[in-house]
Each structure stands twice: as C-alpha cells, then as structure tokens.
Design an enzyme around this catalytic site. Structure first.
Site, PDB file in Angstrom:
ATOM      1  N   ALA A 196       0.916  12.533   5.562  1.00 29.91           N
ATOM      2  CA  ALA A 196       1.475  12.622   4.213  1.00 29.91           C
ATOM      3  C   ALA A 196       0.336  12.881   3.242  1.00 29.91           C
ATOM      4  O   ALA A 196      -0.830  12.637   3.547  1.00 29.91           O
ATOM      5  CB  ALA A 196       2.213  11.331   3.849  1.00 29.91           C
ATOM      6  N   GLY A 225       0.853  -1.183   0.000  1.00 30.42           N
ATOM      7  CA  GLY A 225       0.000   0.000   0.000  1.00 30.42           C
ATOM      8  C   GLY A 225       0.883   1.225   0.000  1.00 30.42           C
ATOM      9  O   GLY A 225       1.169   1.813   1.037  1.00 30.42           O
ATOM     10  N   ALA A 226       1.356   1.610  -1.201  1.00 25.61           N
ATOM     11  CA  ALA A 226       2.349   2.683  -1.312  1.00 25.61           C
ATOM     12  C   ALA A 226       1.705   4.002  -1.701  1.00 25.61           C
ATOM     13  O   ALA A 226       2.189   4.710  -2.585  1.00 25.61           O
ATOM     14  CB  ALA A 226       3.426   2.296  -2.321  1.00 25.61           C
ATOM     15  N   SER A 280      -8.576  12.079   5.997  1.00 29.49           N
ATOM     16  CA  SER A 280      -8.383  11.183   4.851  1.00 29.49           C
ATOM     17  C   SER A 280      -9.704  10.706   4.266  1.00 29.49           C
ATOM     18  O   SER A 280      -9.820  10.536   3.045  1.00 29.49           O
ATOM     19  CB  SER A 280      -7.528   9.985   5.266  1.00 29.49           C
ATOM     20  OG  SER A 280      -8.138   9.273   6.336  1.00 29.49           O
ATOM     21  N   MET A 328       1.050   7.681   2.768  1.00 37.12           N
ATOM     22  CA  MET A 328       1.793   7.257   3.952  1.00 37.12           C
ATOM     23  C   MET A 328       2.805   6.165   3.612  1.00 37.12           C
ATOM     24  O   MET A 328       3.926   6.155   4.121  1.00 37.12           O
ATOM     25  CB  MET A 328       0.835   6.770   5.035  1.00 37.12           C
ATOM     26  CG  MET A 328       1.514   6.487   6.368  1.00 37.12           C
ATOM     27  SD  MET A 328       2.258   7.962   7.098  1.00 37.12           S
ATOM     28  CE  MET A 328       0.772   8.884   7.490  1.00 37.12           C
ATOM     29  N   LYS A 336      -6.914   6.066  18.785  1.00 40.21           N
ATOM     30  CA  LYS A 336      -6.852   6.654  17.450  1.00 40.21           C
ATOM     31  C   LYS A 336      -8.145   6.394  16.688  1.00 40.21           C
ATOM     32  O   LYS A 336      -8.601   7.237  15.907  1.00 40.21           O
ATOM     33  CB  LYS A 336      -5.655   6.106  16.672  1.00 40.21           C
ATOM     34  CG  LYS A 336      -5.456   6.825  15.350  1.00 40.21           C
ATOM     35  CD  LYS A 336      -4.183   6.442  14.643  1.00 40.21           C
ATOM     36  CE  LYS A 336      -4.026   7.262  13.368  1.00 40.21           C
ATOM     37  NZ  LYS A 336      -2.809   6.901  12.611  1.00 40.21           N
ATOM     38  N   ASN A 358     -13.197  12.015  11.051  1.00 38.10           N
ATOM     39  CA  ASN A 358     -13.279  11.566   9.653  1.00 38.10           C
ATOM     40  C   ASN A 358     -14.702  11.643   9.121  1.00 38.10           C
ATOM     41  O   ASN A 358     -14.981  12.298   8.120  1.00 38.10           O
ATOM     42  CB  ASN A 358     -12.730  10.141   9.521  1.00 38.10           C
ATOM     43  CG  ASN A 358     -11.245  10.115   9.244  1.00 38.10           C
ATOM     44  OD1 ASN A 358     -10.812  10.055   8.102  1.00 38.10           O
ATOM     45  ND2 ASN A 358     -10.445  10.171  10.286  1.00 38.10           N
TER      46      ASN A 358
END
Length: 313
Positions: free
Chosen positions: A132, A7-8, A261, A11, A188, A196
C-alpha cells in the site's frame, strides 16, 4: 468484531478499510495530525486499481484514547517498529484481559515488546505480502493483491486466532493459518534486511539493485548472516529458497519498480528508519551469541549515518 488499527498509515489504512467494508467495527489510531484531520474531514479515501471508495472511519491520536473508550476485541499492530512500545503505552484504555493483538510489523523482537502489555496467549504474529502507499494525508493507494499468514504465540490462543482468520477471510485479505510463522518472519526479515537498506543507501529501486553485478554477492552474504543467527534461535532458513524469493522481486512486472519502505521513509520523507529492528537486530543478536555479522553491522551504521545527514525525525 471490534477492531483497532494501531498505526493507520498506508498498510493500516488498507487493512482497516477492507475490514470495515466487510462489516466490522473499525477504529483507526495514528500519530500524523494531517492524516487524522483529512480523514475526519473527508473520510479515508481508498484508491483501488479499478475504483475508489470513501469510508468515514473514526480516527484518534494515541493520546486521545482515554478511559471512556470501550475495549476492543482485536488490535492490529501496524506502527513503525520504534513506535510500538509508545503506542501500546498510550492505548491501554481499549485493551482488556480478553483483547488480542495481531502483530504485522516488519522486523524482529516485537514479541518481547508486546509481552510487556499483553499476555503471550493473547498475541498473534504474522506476515503479509499486501502492499500500500499514501498519495497524501487520508488518501491510500491500494493496488495489487496479497495474503496474510498468522499464528498464535501460545497454543491456548489458537481458537481466537482462527476467529480472526475467518474475519480476515471475509474481508478478502487472503489469510492462512501457519504452523511456523517464526520461519516466515525470519524469511521476510531477510528480504527487508537486503532490499530495504541496500536500495536506500544506493538510491535505487529494486530492479535497479537487482541489475548490479555485485547484487548476488551482497544478498548471499547478508542472508548468510541472518541464517547463522536464526539457527541459534531454532530457525533453520533455507538460504537458496530465501535468495530465490529476494531475486523474484527484481522483476519489473512484480515489485521491481518499487522503492522499499525504508527508502520512502528516509530518502523521500526524511523519517527515521526501522533498521535497528532488521539488520540492527541481527547485529545485536549476533553479538549476544558471539556470531560475527559485519555486513549487517555496517549496513546499520550506514543507514544511521544517512539519517544524521538528512536530519531524519
């Protein structure tokens, strides 16, 4: 250490790039064709606050992970929650009996999915405060700093977990070893389970949400539902502390101007969300435990309705 980033995206690009810069052998795995093409042609571009780097990392689609790929020491799982099972079905050729998996996904229930493919003693769980973004295919925006918390699921995996911690430390990822990472994961999840979904439905950033007169009531109620379910699983959440952590994100000097996100996925990119692994997971667990979670249920349904309206893929 030989490391695969499963999963690139934003992040995954950040963590993969920093691990690569520290001298590790890193391969990227992702499903976005344009991202793969850009990295193969131009390298992975990392736009830090004060400099830019270009790293020529190998990148594959999961379907390209074939039998002649050698196994890796560590897989860092950074897919979307709903993509986790399919990813690990496809990348089995690089997983040996000695391979560990470090799961950094948001949400709940991923230990059950990973246990289908990896022995529990080879699973590490964690959370991160790094952020990110992607400015485009193959172009990661990497501002700010963060940290990573990690703990092995099974005590027998601690020795290798400490090796991973050292590798991440050398990469500047600021890892710490936790003795109760499940608490941090639930904490979290509370942050994601409020900001979210609510920012996505209300079409606002974190600071705008925090300025609402009803923000406190919404946060308190949703955190209360998470805490009731977590308690059945042996996690006693400090609700005032969790609420304080959520409210700290309202500051425009912190994360206040950030759009979560889920907002970016659904509103900007019309992609399906991870709601079923956050509020939806609490709703499902609540039904299993006969605990009422009406706000989590309603928020899950609203997000799915928005996905339908936007024809999210």
């Amino acid at each position: 250490m030989k490391i695969a980033i499963a999963g690139a995206g934003a992040m995954g690009s950040r963590i993969g790039l920093m691990l690569h810069q520290a001298g590790n052998e890193v391969i990227l795995i992702d499903r976005w064709p344009d991202h793969i093409k850009a990295i193969r042609e131009n390298g992975l571009i990392g736009e830090f606050e004060d400099h830019k780097v270009v790293a020529h990392l190998p990148i594959y689609s999961p379907e390209e992970i074939v039998e002649d790929h050698t196994s890796v020491d560590l897989v860092v799982a950074l897919t979307k929650s709903m993509q986790l099972r399919a990813m690990f079905q496809d990348i089995q050729p690089i997983i040996s009996e000695k391979t560990f998996v470090f799961c950094l996904l948001n949400g709940l229930g991923h230990d059950e999915t990973l246990s289908e493919f990896i022995p529990r003693e080879n699973i590490i769980f964690g959370t991160t405060t790094w952020t990110a973004g992607l400015a485009g295919p193959g172009h990661a925006s990497l501002v700010g700093t963060g940290s990573i918390e990690m703990e092995n699921l099974d005590p027998s995996g601690k020795a290798f977990t400490l090796e991973v911690l050292e590798v991440f430390q050398k990469a500047g990822l600021n890892p710490v070893y936790s003795n109760n990472v499940r608490y941090s994961i639930w904490k979290k999840a509370c942050i994601n389970g409020t900001l979210n979904g609510l920012c996505t439905i209300l079409d606002c950033n974190i600071a705008d949400f925090g300025s609402l007169s009803i923000a406190g009531d919404l946060i308190e109620t949703i955190v209360g539902e998470f805490a009731s379910v977590a308690e059945v699983e042996g996690i006693i959440l400090d609700q005032p502390q969790v609420i304080q952590a959520i409210e700290a994100t309202y500051d425009v000097k912190a994360q206040g101007l950030h759009f979560p996100s889920m907002y970016q996925d659904l509103i900007r990119n019309h992609r399906k969300t991870e709601i079923d692994y956050i509020n939806g997971a609490v709703w499902q667990k609540g039904m299993n435990y006969q605990i009422s979670t009406p706000y989590c249920a309603f928020l899950t349904q609203l997000i799915h309705a928005k996905e339908e309206l936007l024809e999210a893929k």
